[in-house]
Design an enzyme around this catalytic site. Structure first.
Site, mmCIF file in Angstrom:
data_model
loop_
_atom_site.group_PDB
_atom_site.id
_atom_site.type_symbol
_atom_site.label_atom_id
_atom_site.label_comp_id
_atom_site.label_asym_id
_atom_site.label_seq_id
_atom_site.Cartn_x
_atom_site.Cartn_y
_atom_site.Cartn_z
ATOM 1 N N ASP A 103 -16.390 -63.457 -56.076
ATOM 2 C CA ASP A 103 -15.897 -64.830 -56.197
ATOM 3 C C ASP A 103 -16.434 -65.453 -57.481
ATOM 4 O O ASP A 103 -17.494 -65.040 -57.974
ATOM 5 C CB ASP A 103 -16.369 -65.670 -55.009
HETATM 6 N N1 URA Z 1 -18.336 -61.633 -50.176
HETATM 7 C C1 URA Z 1 -18.012 -62.911 -50.521
HETATM 8 O O1 URA Z 1 -17.866 -63.760 -49.658
HETATM 9 N N2 URA Z 1 -17.872 -63.189 -51.823
HETATM 10 C C2 URA Z 1 -18.076 -62.298 -52.824
HETATM 11 O O2 URA Z 1 -17.972 -62.638 -54.000
HETATM 12 C C3 URA Z 1 -18.424 -60.982 -52.442
HETATM 13 C C4 URA Z 1 -18.537 -60.681 -51.128
#
Ligand code: URA
Length: 228
Positions: A103
């Site tokens: 993310d």
């Molecule tokens: N899980 C998440 O919620 N976000 C990420 O960026 C990676 C794994």
């Protein structure tokens, strides 16, 4: 391999642009100024320089990046810069792509490669490469959080509960969690389904490859072995 083709394979532009680079005296090969773009060059252990910057020939470019917050893992980002902007132009031109996605607000270890087969293997659910995250939680947690995550939680749109591979509460609001899948917002959704909330997320490792402590956010490094 012909020098112009070799430069092209390493991301220095079209064949014509690579010929022009050589003709304008901007390329050296094994420490010697190159003059002939058609010269035959053995790519094995080849070190060359363009505008004084040294490069090693690689058939594929595979690297690790310490992803900072505020970057998207997409070639066509929507709200933030792309992580690809943190890489030198020749690596971007080679078509290096993130392996899976983090993310925009997640930090830590991100692998990138232009080796499509490797990318597929590392991100495919069949190979189930474990990914280790450090999550900062909104609410104080106790052992029941790990019990729930290890036992499996039901995520919206998933046919069956998903369980963490490993889970450890390091402090009241610090959780280390290892998952094998790479589903959208997986850690955040799993923690939410277990009754807490992720405030910050950092990826420490992919398989046995750990983010080196001396790799600062925004820095990248060549990767020569493949994480298992
Ligand atoms: N899980 C998440 O919620 N976000 C990420 O960026 C990676 C794994």
């Amino acid at each position: 391999m012909q020098l112009d083709r070799l430069l092209q394979s390493q991301g220095f532009g079209s064949r014509r642009q690579c010929r022009a680079l050589v003709f304008s005296g901007r390329v050296s090969v094994r420490g010697v100024a190159a003059e002939d773009p058609s010269a035959a060059i053995a790519p094995e252990d080849l070190v060359f320089a363009v505008d004084g910057e040294t490069w090693r020939y690689t058939e594929y470019a595979t690297l690790m990046l310490h992803k900072p917050a505020g970057y998207e893992c997409s070639r066509a980002p929507q709200h933030h810069a792309s992580v690809l902007e943190l890489l030198p132009v020749p690596l971007r031109a080679r078509g290096v792509q993130p392996v899976g996605r983090l993310d925009q607000d997640t930090t830590g270890l991100l692998l990138l490669t232009d080796d499509g087969a490797l990318n597929h293997r590392l991100s495919s659910p069949r190979h189930a490469v474990p990914k280790t995250y450090l999550a900062t939680l909104k609410h104080t947690a106790d052992g029941t959080l790990c019990e729930r995550l290890l036992g499996g939680v039901q995520l919206h749109d998933e046919p069956a509960p998903i369980a963490a591979l490993r889970c450890e509460l390091l402090a009241d609001t610090t959780l280390r969690i290892v998952i094998c899948e790479g589903k959208y917002h997986q850690v955040k959704r799993m923690v939410a389904a277990a009754g807490n909330r992720v405030e910050a997320l950092h990826r420490e490792a992919v398989g046995d490859l750990v983010l080196p402590p001396d790799l600062a956010p925004g820095q990248w490094r060549w990767l020569h072995g493949v994480p298992g």
